[in-house]
Design an enzyme around this catalytic site. Structure first.
Site, PDB file in Angstrom:
ATOM      1  N   ARG A  16      63.766  55.322  53.914  1.00 25.19           N
ATOM      2  CA  ARG A  16      63.961  56.182  55.087  1.00 25.19           C
ATOM      3  C   ARG A  16      63.917  55.398  56.396  1.00 25.19           C
ATOM      4  NH1 ARG A  16      59.801  61.050  54.075  1.00 25.19           N
ATOM      5  NH2 ARG A  16      58.571  59.281  53.359  1.00 25.19           N
ATOM      6  N   VAL A  58      66.365  60.452  50.836  1.00 27.59           N
ATOM      7  CA  VAL A  58      66.851  61.139  49.638  1.00 27.59           C
ATOM      8  C   VAL A  58      66.736  62.655  49.756  1.00 27.59           C
ATOM      9  CG1 VAL A  58      66.353  59.167  48.166  1.00 27.59           C
ATOM     10  CG2 VAL A  58      64.630  60.954  48.458  1.00 27.59           C
ATOM     11  N   LYS A 107      58.733  54.601  34.960  1.00 30.51           N
ATOM     12  CA  LYS A 107      57.776  55.582  34.469  1.00 30.51           C
ATOM     13  C   LYS A 107      56.940  56.094  35.653  1.00 30.51           C
ATOM     14  CE  LYS A 107      53.583  53.017  33.251  1.00 30.51           C
ATOM     15  NZ  LYS A 107      52.582  53.883  33.852  1.00 30.51           N
ATOM     16  N   ASP A 111      60.226  50.323  30.718  1.00 36.51           N
ATOM     17  CA  ASP A 111      58.796  50.157  30.470  1.00 36.51           C
ATOM     18  C   ASP A 111      58.535  48.655  30.540  1.00 36.51           C
ATOM     19  OD1 ASP A 111      56.235  49.869  29.509  1.00 36.51           O
ATOM     20  OD2 ASP A 111      56.460  51.307  27.876  1.00 36.51           O
ATOM     21  N   HIS A 112      57.912  48.210  31.620  1.00 40.05           N
ATOM     22  CA  HIS A 112      57.804  46.767  31.847  1.00 40.05           C
ATOM     23  C   HIS A 112      57.050  46.056  30.729  1.00 40.05           C
ATOM     24  CE1 HIS A 112      53.777  47.829  33.420  1.00 40.05           C
ATOM     25  NE2 HIS A 112      53.473  46.576  33.153  1.00 40.05           N
ATOM     26  N   ASP A 128      49.296  57.665  31.622  1.00 38.39           N
ATOM     27  CA  ASP A 128      49.650  56.430  32.306  1.00 38.39           C
ATOM     28  C   ASP A 128      49.884  55.274  31.347  1.00 38.39           C
ATOM     29  OD1 ASP A 128      50.052  54.995  34.789  1.00 38.39           O
ATOM     30  OD2 ASP A 128      48.149  53.978  34.390  1.00 38.39           O
ATOM     31  N   HIS A 151      53.270  52.752  27.106  1.00 38.68           N
ATOM     32  CA  HIS A 151      53.003  51.371  26.718  1.00 38.68           C
ATOM     33  C   HIS A 151      52.464  51.249  25.289  1.00 38.68           C
ATOM     34  CE1 HIS A 151      53.845  50.473  30.765  1.00 38.68           C
ATOM     35  NE2 HIS A 151      52.637  50.548  31.257  1.00 38.68           N
ATOM     36  N   LYS A 178      40.127  51.704  32.396  1.00 39.03           N
ATOM     37  CA  LYS A 178      39.900  50.954  33.627  1.00 39.03           C
ATOM     38  C   LYS A 178      38.404  50.687  33.806  1.00 39.03           C
ATOM     39  CE  LYS A 178      44.042  52.408  36.105  1.00 39.03           C
ATOM     40  NZ  LYS A 178      44.580  51.037  36.150  1.00 39.03           N
TER      41      LYS A 178
END
Length: 503
Positions: free
Chosen positions: A50, A94, A156, A185-186, A243, A248, A348
């Site tokens: 933007r 967008v 994702k 998906d890295h 997540d 993954h 985490k």
């Protein structure tokens, strides 16, 4: 799987061009591809956002990102100057479709310069709620183009449940064909993950052992020492299940569990992955009770510094029911894997950052050695380490040097650093090159995404409908909640970790 490539002229449009994903991952990956000679002879990279920026200001912005996050370090100025000549900026809001007019003009200008074989890649490095808006605007302005020369890359999360995933698939496939859609998906671009297929299917001794007859169980652990940081707002709507596990970790389960493909065709490989998901045992109420564990971290000390609990992170509700840890026991109900548990865990603020796949083989059928020489006896294990080190270890029993017969475990190690002198590419470099060459092998198909959601929806619904009264239930710098240990201990196993340094 490329030894040589020939790329058509390419226009790469990055929506979210000034965002973190582009600055930290995409821009460094594209610059490294250019540095290593993997970009087309004719190409243009158009960033959009933007903000109103000049081409020059945008080039400076992404150069800062490359200098800060590239695996190759700071840019070499002469090489950067040549790369930057191909970088442009076109402001787009967008939520204001009329701003796509200028973007279309810029794309058409490069198309005219590059010729009729020019391919266009749209990378949506934006919030998921903007995916449908962008797709519809691309359609409205006739930017979706020929299906052979136009591709769209979706980051994702791909939906937040089965219903929204189906809705998004419906929108995308009404504008693009499935062969144009790259759901990225890295994790699948990581060097060691890609090597799973090479290791499994290029070595004849493994296939006879890769089944329920010889394998006791499989563990997949992806653990992080970091907390949610400034992503608390996003994480509140996701949690560890959405997540990490839905994408993954289930992808890793598919790579370990898939049948041998007939060839290396993208759809053939993806068919085999979908077969694994469709064979996985559905979750009933009792399965959720005894085969799943959720957790949430509280405050603690990490590397000598006190860190806050999840409920005290920025953007997190003080009574949050969001899990920061998840562990699940899966079964794949087919001839190869019947009865073999697949344990996965992720979280985490755990003790160590690591990604490990451990395949534990069954014990020998008969022990011929007396207990006095097998004090440290251990079943054979195959350990695939994705991070922080990249290695594949086969743990076997061997005789300790000396006059006495004493057995102990020893490692047969394939270590990337010790074997290869060349630096491994980052995951995004591999995947962006795949998009440019039109290789969908490492990208999820619509039915694969929906099958993963369908499998997990009973767990998602159960966890959301019933608030956990135990949260928070593990301290920062631990290995997670005690129930996660009990989950695997009930079957006579324990979570496996490598003795890695906490750097």
């Amino acid at each position: 799987m490329k030894t040589s490539i020939s790329l058509n002229p390419t226009i790469i449009v990055i929506f979210g061009g000034t965002g973190d994903l582009n600055l930290r991952k995409l821009a460094p990956a594209l610059y490294n591809l250019y540095s290593d000679g993997y970009m087309p002879e004719k190409y243009a990279i158009i960033g959009t956002a933007r903000r109103k920026l000049t081409d020059e200001k945008f080039r400076e912005t992404i150069m800062d990102g490359v200098n800060s996050f590239s695996r190759s370090g700071k840019v070499k100025q002469e090489k950067w100057n040549k790369f930057a000549e191909h970088v442009f900026y076109s402001p787009v809001d967008v939520e204001a479709p009329e701003t796509f007019g200028d973007l279309k003009a810029n794309i058409e200008r490069h198309q005219k310069e590059f010729g009729p074989d020019t391919q266009i890649l749209y990378y949506l490095a934006v919030a998921p709620n903007l995916f449908p808006l962008i797709a519809k605007c691309l359609s409205k302005y006739k930017l979706a183009g020929n299906e052979d020369n136009c591709r769209i890359v979706i980051e994702k999360p791909f939906g937040r449940d089965l219903e929204t995933a189906k809705e998004l698939n419906c929108i995308l496939t009404s504008i693009f064909s499935e062969k144009q859609i790259y759901r990225i998906d890295h994790y699948l671009g990581k060097e060691t993950v890609q090597n799973i297929m090479a290791f499994r299917f290029a070595n004849s001794f493994l296939e006879p052992l890769w089944n329920r007859t010889y394998i006791d169980h499989v563990q997949i652990s992806v653990t992080e020492q970091l907390g949610v940081g400034d992503r608390g707002g996003y994480y509140e709507g996701a949690g560890a299940l959405r997540d990490m596990i839905q994408n993954h970790l289930l992808q890793l389960v598919c790579l370990i569990g898939m049948e041998t493909p007939v060839n290396f065709d993208a759809d053939e490989i993806r068919n085999k992955k979908v077969d694994v998901l469709k064979a996985m045992r559905p979750f009933g109420p009792e399965d959720i009770r005894f085969s799943t564990v959720r957790g949430q971290y509280t405050k603690g000390w990490v590397e000598g510094k006190e860190v806050p609990g999840y409920r005290h992170e920025t953007g997190v509700a003080p009574d949050s029911n969001t899990e920061t840890f998840a562990a699940i026991k899966f079964f794949v109900d087919n001839w190869r894997w019947q009865g073999v548990p697949f344990y996965v865990r992720t979280g985490k603020r755990l003790f160590q950052t690591s990604s490990l796949i451990t395949i534990q083989f069954k014990d020998v059928p008969h022990h011929i050695f007396p207990s006095t020489v097998t004090e440290h006896w251990q079943q054979n294990r195959l350990i695939i380490s994705i991070q922080p080190e990249m290695s594949i270890r086969l743990q076997v029993q061997g005789k300790r040097p000396g006059l006495d017969m004493v057995l102990n475990p020893v490692d047969m190690v394939f270590d990337y650093k010790g074997t290869y002198t060349t630096e491994s590419p980052e995951a995004y470099e591999t995947l962006l090159l795949d998009v440019m060459t039109g290789d969908q092998t490492q990208f999820m198909r619509a039915d694969q995404v929906e099958s993963a959601w369908e499998l997990l929806m009973p767990v998602v619904n159960a966890w959301e409908s019933k608030k956990s009264l135990s949260f928070p239930n593990y301290t920062a710098d631990s290995w997670g909640p005690e129930d996660a240990e009990a989950l695997i201990a009930r079957d006579g196993f324990h979570w496996f970790t490598l003795p890695l340094n906490k750097d």
